[in-house]
Write a protein that holds these residues in place. Structure first.
Motif, PDB file in Angstrom:
ATOM      1  N   GLY A   6       0.798  -1.219   0.000  1.00 46.95           N
ATOM      2  CA  GLY A   6       0.000   0.000   0.000  1.00 46.95           C
ATOM      3  C   GLY A   6       0.827   1.263   0.000  1.00 46.95           C
ATOM      4  N   VAL A  55      -5.429   7.767  -3.141  1.00 46.97           N
ATOM      5  CA  VAL A  55      -5.872   6.391  -2.911  1.00 46.97           C
ATOM      6  C   VAL A  55      -5.632   6.001  -1.455  1.00 46.97           C
ATOM      7  CG1 VAL A  55      -5.480   3.984  -3.557  1.00 46.97           C
ATOM      8  CG2 VAL A  55      -5.471   5.750  -5.318  1.00 46.97           C
ATOM      9  N   GLN A  56      -4.440   6.315  -0.964  1.00 42.96           N
ATOM     10  CA  GLN A  56      -4.114   6.002   0.424  1.00 42.96           C
ATOM     11  C   GLN A  56      -5.025   6.759   1.392  1.00 42.96           C
ATOM     12  OE1 GLN A  56      -0.033   7.209   0.334  1.00 42.96           O
ATOM     13  NE2 GLN A  56       0.732   5.130  -0.055  1.00 42.96           N
ATOM     14  N   GLU A  58      -8.094   7.870   0.913  1.00 41.16           N
ATOM     15  CA  GLU A  58      -9.441   7.266   0.901  1.00 41.16           C
ATOM     16  C   GLU A  58      -9.464   5.990   1.726  1.00 41.16           C
ATOM     17  OE1 GLU A  58     -13.284   7.699   0.002  1.00 41.16           O
ATOM     18  OE2 GLU A  58     -11.736   9.025  -0.795  1.00 41.16           O
ATOM     19  N   ARG A  59      -8.447   5.163   1.564  1.00 36.42           N
ATOM     20  CA  ARG A  59      -8.366   3.894   2.281  1.00 36.42           C
ATOM     21  C   ARG A  59      -8.236   4.124   3.788  1.00 36.42           C
ATOM     22  NH1 ARG A  59      -3.998   0.762  -0.398  1.00 36.42           N
ATOM     23  NH2 ARG A  59      -5.487   0.684  -2.094  1.00 36.42           N
ATOM     24  N   VAL A  60      -7.368   5.064   4.181  1.00 40.77           N
ATOM     25  CA  VAL A  60      -7.145   5.341   5.604  1.00 40.77           C
ATOM     26  C   VAL A  60      -8.390   5.946   6.235  1.00 40.77           C
ATOM     27  CG1 VAL A  60      -5.827   6.807   7.179  1.00 40.77           C
ATOM     28  CG2 VAL A  60      -4.646   5.537   5.417  1.00 40.77           C
ATOM     29  N   GLY A  62     -11.443   5.536   5.351  1.00 42.61           N
ATOM     30  CA  GLY A  62     -12.469   4.504   5.468  1.00 42.61           C
ATOM     31  C   GLY A  62     -12.199   3.536   6.605  1.00 42.61           C
ATOM     32  N   ARG A  63     -10.945   3.142   6.749  1.00 43.34           N
ATOM     33  CA  ARG A  63     -10.604   2.141   7.776  1.00 43.34           C
ATOM     34  C   ARG A  63     -10.594   2.710   9.188  1.00 43.34           C
ATOM     35  NH1 ARG A  63      -6.356  -1.421   4.925  1.00 43.34           N
ATOM     36  NH2 ARG A  63      -7.713  -2.516   3.478  1.00 43.34           N
ATOM     37  N   ALA A 101      -3.570   0.703   8.124  1.00 41.89           N
ATOM     38  CA  ALA A 101      -4.710   1.239   7.376  1.00 41.89           C
ATOM     39  C   ALA A 101      -4.417   1.408   5.890  1.00 41.89           C
ATOM     40  CB  ALA A 101      -5.140   2.583   7.965  1.00 41.89           C
ATOM     41  N   VAL A 102      -3.154   1.533   5.511  1.00 38.87           N
ATOM     42  CA  VAL A 102      -2.780   1.772   4.116  1.00 38.87           C
ATOM     43  C   VAL A 102      -2.761   0.472   3.305  1.00 38.87           C
ATOM     44  CG1 VAL A 102      -0.786   2.420   2.704  1.00 38.87           C
ATOM     45  CG2 VAL A 102      -1.565   3.924   4.475  1.00 38.87           C
ATOM     46  N   PRO A 104      -3.669  -2.538   1.169  1.00 38.41           N
ATOM     47  CA  PRO A 104      -4.864  -2.781   0.348  1.00 38.41           C
ATOM     48  C   PRO A 104      -5.596  -4.033   0.825  1.00 38.41           C
ATOM     49  CG  PRO A 104      -2.875  -3.302  -0.882  1.00 38.41           C
ATOM     50  CD  PRO A 104      -2.434  -2.697   0.408  1.00 38.41           C
ATOM     51  N   PRO A 105      -6.926  -4.074   0.635  1.00 42.31           N
ATOM     52  CA  PRO A 105      -7.678  -5.252   1.072  1.00 42.31           C
ATOM     53  C   PRO A 105      -7.303  -6.482   0.249  1.00 42.31           C
ATOM     54  CG  PRO A 105      -9.090  -3.777  -0.176  1.00 42.31           C
ATOM     55  CD  PRO A 105      -7.774  -3.071   0.014  1.00 42.31           C
TER      56      PRO A 105
END
Length: 141
Positions: A6, A55-56, A58-60, A62-63, A101-102, A104-105
């Protein structure tokens, strides 16, 4: 933060973006507990930090949504008696949170239904069709 999933180039949060606040810590500490500001609150605004790309970010966001106040992430550290150790602990905790958190799923690998689950599904369908069949009017059988 070192490179990892990530964040192939790693993450580096500028110190200007970190907000540190100090207060009196509860708990043991002897005579100095009431006079030293050893508790550290470290805050970082995830919405405006330059350490994350879109991208990072948004991911952070959200998590870590449950532990955020708006887009502000706040971490408290008061487990040590010295302010310096608490500052280090808070920064390590922030790095660990961002690192986790970074990432990726992991995509879900599709699996086949088990024999038992297929049998239970078909049995349920058979029972349901019997119930509906008994609701019909008696015919000319």
């Amino acid at each position: 933060m070192p490179p990892g999933p990530g964040a192939p180039l790693g993450l580096r949060v500028p110190t200007e973006e970190l907000i540190e606040q100090f207060s009196r810590s509860s708990g043991p500490g002897g005579q100095g507990v009431n006079t030293t500001d050893s508790r550290v609150q470290l805050s970082l605004d995830l919405g405006t930090t330059t350490a994350l790309n879109d991208v990072q970010r948004e991911r952070v966001l959200g998590r870590l949504a449950e532990s955020l106040s708006g887009t502000m992430l706040t971490i408290s550290a008061s487990e040590h008696r010295s302010q310096r150790q608490n500052r280090t602990a808070a920064r390590q905790r922030l790095a660990r949170l961002l690192r986790d958190a970074v990432v990726p799923p992991v995509p879900r690998k599709p699996t086949r239904p088990t024999r038992g689950s297929m049998r239970r599904r078909l049995e349920g369908k058979r029972l349901r069709s019997e119930i509906k069949r008994y609701r019909k009017r008696p015919g000319s059988e």
